[in-house]
Write a protein that holds these residues in place. Structure first.
Motif, PDB file in Angstrom:
ATOM      1  N   ALA A 112       1.804  15.343  49.504  1.00 52.80           N
ATOM      2  CA  ALA A 112       3.183  15.830  49.648  1.00 52.80           C
ATOM      3  C   ALA A 112       4.141  14.923  48.877  1.00 52.80           C
ATOM      4  N   GLN A 113       3.934  13.614  48.993  1.00 46.97           N
ATOM      5  CA  GLN A 113       4.787  12.675  48.280  1.00 46.97           C
ATOM      6  C   GLN A 113       4.613  12.791  46.772  1.00 46.97           C
ATOM      7  N   GLN A 114       3.386  13.031  46.325  1.00 44.93           N
ATOM      8  CA  GLN A 114       3.165  13.154  44.884  1.00 44.93           C
ATOM      9  C   GLN A 114       3.900  14.368  44.321  1.00 44.93           C
ATOM     10  N   LYS A 115       3.869  15.474  45.059  1.00 40.83           N
ATOM     11  CA  LYS A 115       4.602  16.664  44.617  1.00 40.83           C
ATOM     12  C   LYS A 115       6.107  16.384  44.566  1.00 40.83           C
ATOM     13  N   ALA A 116       6.613  15.712  45.584  1.00 38.72           N
ATOM     14  CA  ALA A 116       8.039  15.386  45.613  1.00 38.72           C
ATOM     15  C   ALA A 116       8.399  14.458  44.458  1.00 38.72           C
ATOM     16  N   LEU A 117       7.567  13.444  44.214  1.00 39.21           N
ATOM     17  CA  LEU A 117       7.845  12.492  43.143  1.00 39.21           C
ATOM     18  C   LEU A 117       7.790  13.170  41.778  1.00 39.21           C
ATOM     19  N   ASP A 118       6.804  14.034  41.563  1.00 39.28           N
ATOM     20  CA  ASP A 118       6.715  14.748  40.290  1.00 39.28           C
ATOM     21  C   ASP A 118       7.981  15.550  40.028  1.00 39.28           C
ATOM     22  N   ARG A 119       8.501  16.175  41.065  1.00 41.25           N
ATOM     23  CA  ARG A 119       9.724  16.963  40.908  1.00 41.25           C
ATOM     24  C   ARG A 119      10.919  16.050  40.616  1.00 41.25           C
ATOM     25  N   LEU A 120      10.981  14.918  41.287  1.00 38.45           N
ATOM     26  CA  LEU A 120      12.087  13.987  41.069  1.00 38.45           C
ATOM     27  C   LEU A 120      12.057  13.397  39.660  1.00 38.45           C
ATOM     28  N   LEU A 121      10.869  13.141  39.154  1.00 37.17           N
ATOM     29  CA  LEU A 121      10.753  12.567  37.810  1.00 37.17           C
ATOM     30  C   LEU A 121      11.194  13.553  36.732  1.00 37.17           C
ATOM     31  N   ASP A 122      11.254  14.830  37.082  1.00 41.81           N
ATOM     32  CA  ASP A 122      11.744  15.851  36.152  1.00 41.81           C
ATOM     33  C   ASP A 122      13.260  16.017  36.225  1.00 41.81           C
ATOM     34  N   ALA A 123      13.890  15.376  37.214  1.00 38.64           N
ATOM     35  CA  ALA A 123      15.346  15.528  37.388  1.00 38.64           C
ATOM     36  C   ALA A 123      16.081  14.783  36.281  1.00 38.64           C
ATOM     37  N   PRO A 124      16.985  15.448  35.545  1.00 34.67           N
ATOM     38  CA  PRO A 124      17.739  14.758  34.497  1.00 34.67           C
ATOM     39  C   PRO A 124      18.628  13.664  35.085  1.00 34.67           C
ATOM     40  N   SER A 125      18.894  12.631  34.304  1.00 33.22           N
ATOM     41  CA  SER A 125      19.865  11.626  34.716  1.00 33.22           C
ATOM     42  C   SER A 125      21.198  12.305  35.011  1.00 33.22           C
ATOM     43  N   GLY A 126      21.856  11.860  36.063  1.00 35.22           N
ATOM     44  CA  GLY A 126      23.115  12.464  36.477  1.00 35.22           C
ATOM     45  C   GLY A 126      22.954  13.517  37.553  1.00 35.22           C
ATOM     46  N   ARG A 177      24.660  11.256  49.657  1.00 35.40           N
ATOM     47  CA  ARG A 177      24.357  11.813  48.345  1.00 35.40           C
ATOM     48  C   ARG A 177      24.125  10.652  47.374  1.00 35.40           C
ATOM     49  N   VAL A 178      23.247  10.854  46.409  1.00 35.08           N
ATOM     50  CA  VAL A 178      22.965   9.843  45.398  1.00 35.08           C
ATOM     51  C   VAL A 178      22.888  10.522  44.033  1.00 35.08           C
ATOM     52  N   VAL A 179      22.902   9.710  42.973  1.00 35.63           N
ATOM     53  CA  VAL A 179      22.816  10.230  41.613  1.00 35.63           C
ATOM     54  C   VAL A 179      21.639   9.557  40.904  1.00 35.63           C
ATOM     55  N   VAL A 180      20.844  10.345  40.195  1.00 37.28           N
ATOM     56  CA  VAL A 180      19.752   9.787  39.401  1.00 37.28           C
ATOM     57  C   VAL A 180      20.347   9.053  38.210  1.00 37.28           C
ATOM     58  N   LEU A 181      20.097   7.755  38.143  1.00 41.42           N
ATOM     59  CA  LEU A 181      20.578   6.945  37.027  1.00 41.42           C
ATOM     60  C   LEU A 181      19.563   6.941  35.886  1.00 41.42           C
ATOM     61  N   ASP A 182      18.289   6.835  36.251  1.00 48.04           N
ATOM     62  CA  ASP A 182      17.220   6.827  35.249  1.00 48.04           C
ATOM     63  C   ASP A 182      15.890   7.067  35.954  1.00 48.04           C
ATOM     64  N   ARG A 183      14.849   7.311  35.175  1.00 45.86           N
ATOM     65  CA  ARG A 183      13.498   7.480  35.722  1.00 45.86           C
ATOM     66  C   ARG A 183      12.519   6.713  34.854  1.00 45.86           C
ATOM     67  N   ASP A 184      11.469   6.215  35.485  1.00 48.80           N
ATOM     68  CA  ASP A 184      10.369   5.564  34.776  1.00 48.80           C
ATOM     69  C   ASP A 184       9.106   6.325  35.137  1.00 48.80           C
ATOM     70  N   ARG A 185       8.697   7.217  34.258  1.00 44.96           N
ATOM     71  CA  ARG A 185       7.543   8.070  34.547  1.00 44.96           C
ATOM     72  C   ARG A 185       6.256   7.259  34.680  1.00 44.96           C
ATOM     73  N   GLU A 186       6.132   6.243  33.839  1.00 48.50           N
ATOM     74  CA  GLU A 186       4.900   5.454  33.860  1.00 48.50           C
ATOM     75  C   GLU A 186       4.714   4.738  35.189  1.00 48.50           C
ATOM     76  N   LYS A 187       5.799   4.179  35.715  1.00 50.41           N
ATOM     77  CA  LYS A 187       5.733   3.467  36.986  1.00 50.41           C
ATOM     78  C   LYS A 187       6.016   4.365  38.182  1.00 50.41           C
ATOM     79  N   GLY A 188       6.445   5.605  37.916  1.00 49.64           N
ATOM     80  CA  GLY A 188       6.751   6.524  39.003  1.00 49.64           C
ATOM     81  C   GLY A 188       7.958   6.107  39.820  1.00 49.64           C
ATOM     82  N   ARG A 189       8.995   5.633  39.140  1.00 49.47           N
ATOM     83  CA  ARG A 189      10.174   5.138  39.845  1.00 49.47           C
ATOM     84  C   ARG A 189      11.419   5.935  39.484  1.00 49.47           C
ATOM     85  N   ILE A 190      12.289   6.085  40.483  1.00 51.85           N
ATOM     86  CA  ILE A 190      13.582   6.739  40.317  1.00 51.85           C
ATOM     87  C   ILE A 190      14.655   5.680  40.554  1.00 51.85           C
ATOM     88  N   TYR A 191      15.586   5.552  39.622  1.00 50.67           N
ATOM     89  CA  TYR A 191      16.680   4.596  39.766  1.00 50.67           C
ATOM     90  C   TYR A 191      17.960   5.358  40.112  1.00 50.67           C
TER      91      TYR A 191
END
Length: 310
Positions: A112-126, A177-191
């Protein structure tokens, strides 16, 4: 749902979740359709497998390596499993296994977390996202972005007005509420960032006018004056006043407002009893931000500015 996965606990009491979890047929359909469900973690056994209450007398199990992303490779510590006991857990149904004459649903929080993370990593900055505060540290606030996938808002990204600790702005369990500042696909991180949602200088200053007396919070004492926060993204400068300390709640008289210099001149009238902070006012609650500038047009001072690149 807005295309992203809900924060952990959001589904637990919904009629759809309760119905799906309360019968083997419902769980079987959820398994076939890869439906996200939630239950409550009852206990963690000595091998760190989670036992989950589903409903209708059904009890499921989440094996240790399926209890959280990163458990299998050691990048996530087992405290991430232990800390779920007594709390909601998101999961996908992996199977219905017969044990000792009973059917035991096998569940996976990791998937479940992997699906959520995959979707978040596709979210554009902002991209603006809902989140729930899970933990506070002096350096930032940790939040759940969906299915227990966590990220952190650094202290300096929480608001324009400086605060000594994230607890001055947030509380554990608070929906924000939060805003996506950046993503690191390799490390699987959302900033993440947050201050942009709390408005520009002009938006925050609009309700205030010279001659008004209003409450505020002391956010810094310098040799040349006292900074008083009137809103999370707005502070003014008052003359030095004896006995005033950082964090004091005070009443202030607004002497003048100078947009061209982003200044509010204040006079402290007196101290006030402590009070819980008012609910956060979000000037942006959804969608996507591409550029945010704190300072008013024509201002002679340089204020905070964020360009969301993708």
């Amino acid at each position: 749902m807005n295309g992203y996965y809900p924060t952990e606990g959001a589904l637990l009491s919904t009629p759809e979740n309760r119905a799906a979890c309360a019968s083997l047929d419902g769980l079987r359909r959820a398994m076939e359709e890869e439906t996200l469900l939630e239950g409550t973690a009852l206990l963690c056994d000595p091998q760190h497998n989670l036992t989950v209450a589903l409903g209708g007398g059904l009890i499921g199990r989440i094996p240790r390596e399926e209890a959280a992303l990163g458990i299998a490779d050691g990048s996530t510590r087992d405290i991430a499993i232990l800390s779920r006991v007594g709390r909601p857990v998101s999961f996908l149904v992996d199977g219905l296994q017969g044990e000792n004459g009973h059917i035991v649903p096998l569940l996976s929080r990791r998937r479940a977390q992997q699906k959520a993370l995959d979707r978040l990593l596709d979210a554009p900055s902002g991209t603006v996202l809902p989140a729930v505060v899970t933990h506070l540290e002096p350096f930032g606030a940790f939040v759940d972005l969906g299915c227990g996938v966590t990220s952190m808002i650094g202290l300096e990204q929480i608001s324009v007005s400086r605060i000594p600790h994230p607890g001055a702005r947030f509380s554990v369990g608070q929906s924000i509420r939060v805003v996506v500042l950046d993503r690191d696909r390799e490390k699987g991180r959302i900033y993440l960032t947050h201050r942009e949602l709390l408005g520009t200088w002009s938006e925050n200053a609009a309700p205030f006018h010279p001659g008004m007396t209003v409450p505020g919070i002391v956010r810094g004492i310098k040799r040349y004056g006292i900074f008083v926060e009137l809103a999370p993204n707005l502070a003014g400068l008052a003359e030095l006043s004896p006995g005033i300390q950082d964090g004091d709640r005070v009443s202030v008289y607004i002497k003048s407002i100078l947009p061209q210099r982003m200044k509010l001149k204040l006079t402290i009238i007196g101290t006030l009893p402590p009070a819980p902070p008012p609910p956060l006012t979000y000037f942006i609650r959804e969608g996507r931000i591409t550029h945010w500038k704190y300072a008013p047009e024509g201002c002679t001072r340089v204020g905070a500015e964020t360009v969301f690149l993708d």
